[in-house]
Design a protein around this motif. Structure first.
Motif, PDB file in Angstrom:
ATOM      1  N   UNK A  14       4.940   5.290   6.080  1.00  0.00           N
ATOM      2  CA  UNK A  14       3.758   5.058   7.052  1.00  0.00           C
ATOM      3  C   UNK A  14       2.932   4.124   6.380  1.00  0.00           C
ATOM      4  N   UNK A  15       2.830   3.027   7.333  1.00  0.00           N
ATOM      5  CA  UNK A  15       2.071   1.900   6.808  1.00  0.00           C
ATOM      6  C   UNK A  15       0.669   1.998   7.864  1.00  0.00           C
ATOM      7  N   UNK A  16      -0.228   2.557   7.474  1.00  0.00           N
ATOM      8  CA  UNK A  16      -1.548   2.481   8.009  1.00  0.00           C
ATOM      9  C   UNK A  16      -2.520   1.606   7.613  1.00  0.00           C
ATOM     10  N   UNK A  47      -5.160   1.758  -1.402  1.00  0.00           N
ATOM     11  CA  UNK A  47      -4.372   2.058  -2.605  1.00  0.00           C
ATOM     12  C   UNK A  47      -3.160   1.742  -2.781  1.00  0.00           C
ATOM     13  N   UNK A  48      -2.819   0.907  -3.864  1.00  0.00           N
ATOM     14  CA  UNK A  48      -1.627   0.327  -4.218  1.00  0.00           C
ATOM     15  C   UNK A  48      -0.568   1.439  -4.393  1.00  0.00           C
ATOM     16  N   UNK A  49       0.618   1.484  -3.684  1.00  0.00           N
ATOM     17  CA  UNK A  49       1.683   2.405  -3.934  1.00  0.00           C
ATOM     18  C   UNK A  49       2.395   2.127  -5.013  1.00  0.00           C
ATOM     19  N   UNK A  50       3.358   3.111  -5.146  1.00  0.00           N
ATOM     20  CA  UNK A  50       4.434   3.267  -6.310  1.00  0.00           C
ATOM     21  C   UNK A  50       4.283   4.509  -7.196  1.00  0.00           C
ATOM     22  N   UNK A  82      10.547   0.322  -5.308  1.00  0.00           N
ATOM     23  CA  UNK A  82      11.215  -1.167  -5.382  1.00  0.00           C
ATOM     24  C   UNK A  82      10.431  -2.066  -4.495  1.00  0.00           C
ATOM     25  N   UNK A  83      10.126  -1.665  -3.460  1.00  0.00           N
ATOM     26  CA  UNK A  83       9.341  -2.386  -2.317  1.00  0.00           C
ATOM     27  C   UNK A  83       7.895  -3.034  -2.824  1.00  0.00           C
ATOM     28  N   UNK A  84       7.444  -1.999  -3.363  1.00  0.00           N
ATOM     29  CA  UNK A  84       5.935  -2.270  -3.919  1.00  0.00           C
ATOM     30  C   UNK A  84       6.095  -2.905  -5.228  1.00  0.00           C
ATOM     31  N   UNK A  85       7.013  -2.617  -6.242  1.00  0.00           N
ATOM     32  CA  UNK A  85       7.465  -3.570  -7.402  1.00  0.00           C
ATOM     33  C   UNK A  85       7.303  -5.163  -6.878  1.00  0.00           C
ATOM     34  N   UNK A  86       8.234  -5.205  -5.877  1.00  0.00           N
ATOM     35  CA  UNK A  86       8.549  -6.730  -5.402  1.00  0.00           C
ATOM     36  C   UNK A  86       6.978  -7.332  -4.798  1.00  0.00           C
ATOM     37  N   UNK A  91       0.920  -1.221   0.001  1.00  0.00           N
ATOM     38  CA  UNK A  91      -0.065   0.145  -0.089  1.00  0.00           C
ATOM     39  C   UNK A  91       0.850   1.209  -0.097  1.00  0.00           C
ATOM     40  N   UNK A  92       0.198   2.455  -0.393  1.00  0.00           N
ATOM     41  CA  UNK A  92       1.292   3.648  -0.595  1.00  0.00           C
ATOM     42  C   UNK A  92       1.348   4.254   0.988  1.00  0.00           C
TER      43      UNK A  92
END
Length: 318
Positions: free
Chosen positions: A281-283, A129-132, A143-147, A115-116
């Motif tokens: 921020x991982x909420x 919402x997916x981040x990136x 990079x982490x979101x792509x993984x 997530x974003x």
């Protein structure tokens, strides 16, 4: 049941021990399988082999394979972080696809990092919402979101029509084990460095190891679960509050030295890790688990960290 844990992480050992003690037949598949009370098999995590036969007739497959992300994101580490997730997931899918009696359920690890960066509102499975694509997101975050996205694509691309699949988007799992994330954070408190990181406003999503295991049981027992599931406490907390609770649980002064962003980045270099692990921020909230009636043993960080500190001390006094 016979359960597959495909990588020798602490989580797989915890799950193996738990299901073994419950009387289930457990097989752990790992690159460096160690003797245990349950069956163990070796694999190279690169190609199909005799290990695949263990999946034929199994009730549940649990794949937690993946290189640790607690490292510097060098080119070599980036490749290994990504391939250790995508290739192994594809292999498990191939093994299930060729099984004469495919497992009823396949639980596959994923991550809440997908997530974003979210300060404004919680991210659940429906509205998250997916981040990136954030314009100000650092390259390491993308990079982490792509993984994470590649990992889930490999999982859902598998041709396993007779097997129910759940991607477990897990937050940081907190346990008192040596060298784990909780152990690292507690050392900062012991050294007087347990203040807020950066602004301290960024949220920390977490889950107690007891609830992580109970979540796996819940997903097994409830066939309505399919697709993605957030595996985390329902109460993420800002970093400043998160560290304050930890300091109080350790019974130290309520004051800890804060670390501005530049210090976090410098410390990450020294500790051979990435600042994303504390600055993003991982909420994240577990909407699907809550709607299914799942009851967390440790829904709040204050109670969870008190339990973890006590157990941390007991482990080191044995």
């Amino acid at each position: 049941h016979r359960d597959l844990h495909s990588f020798p992480t602490r989580r797989s050992s915890d799950l193996a021990r738990h299901f073994h003690e419950q009387g289930h037949a457990v097989t752990v598949i790992a690159r460096h399988a160690k003797p245990a009370e349950w069956a163990t098999l070796c694999w190279d995590a690169r190609e199909l082999g005799p290990w695949a036969e263990a999946l034929d007739g199994a009730d549940v497959v649990i794949n937690l394979a993946g290189r640790t992300v607690n490292c510097r994101y060098t080119a070599a580490n980036r490749r290994e972080i990504k391939t250790s997730r995508t290739i192994t997931t594809s292999l498990v899918g191939q093994a299930i696809a060729q099984s004469k009696r495919p497992p009823a359920l396949w639980l596959n690890a994923s991550t809440a990092t997908i997530y974003r960066h979210a300060l404004d509102r919680p991210m659940d499975e429906t509205t998250g919402e997916i981040g990136g694509n954030e314009p100000d997101a650092p390259r390491a975050w993308r990079f982490s979101i792509d993984v994470a996205s590649s990992w889930e694509r490999a999982f859902f691309a598998a041709e396993t029509p007779k097997t129910r699949r759940v991607a477990m988007r897990s937050a940081m799992v907190m346990s008192p084990d040596p060298s784990g994330v909780f152990d690292t954070l507690l050392h900062l408190v012991q050294w007087g460095l347990g203040g807020s990181a950066g602004s301290g406003r960024q949220f920390v999503s977490w889950i107690h190891e007891v609830d992580f295991i109970r979540t796996a049981e819940h997903l097994i027992a409830h066939p309505e679960f399919e697709g993605v599931v957030n595996v985390c406490s329902p109460n993420p907390v800002p970093n400043a509050e998160f560290m304050c609770c930890l300091r109080r649980a350790w019974c130290t002064s309520y004051v800890g030295l804060p670390a501005p962003k530049w210090m976090v980045r410098l410390g990450a270099i020294v500790l051979r890790t990435e600042p994303e692990l504390v600055l993003k921020s991982r909420r994240v909230v577990p909407r699907r688990l809550l709607e299914s009636g799942f009851d967390f043993h440790f829904p709040n960080w204050r109670g969870a960290c008190q339990d973890l500190v006590q157990r941390w001390r007991e482990l080191r006094c044995e």
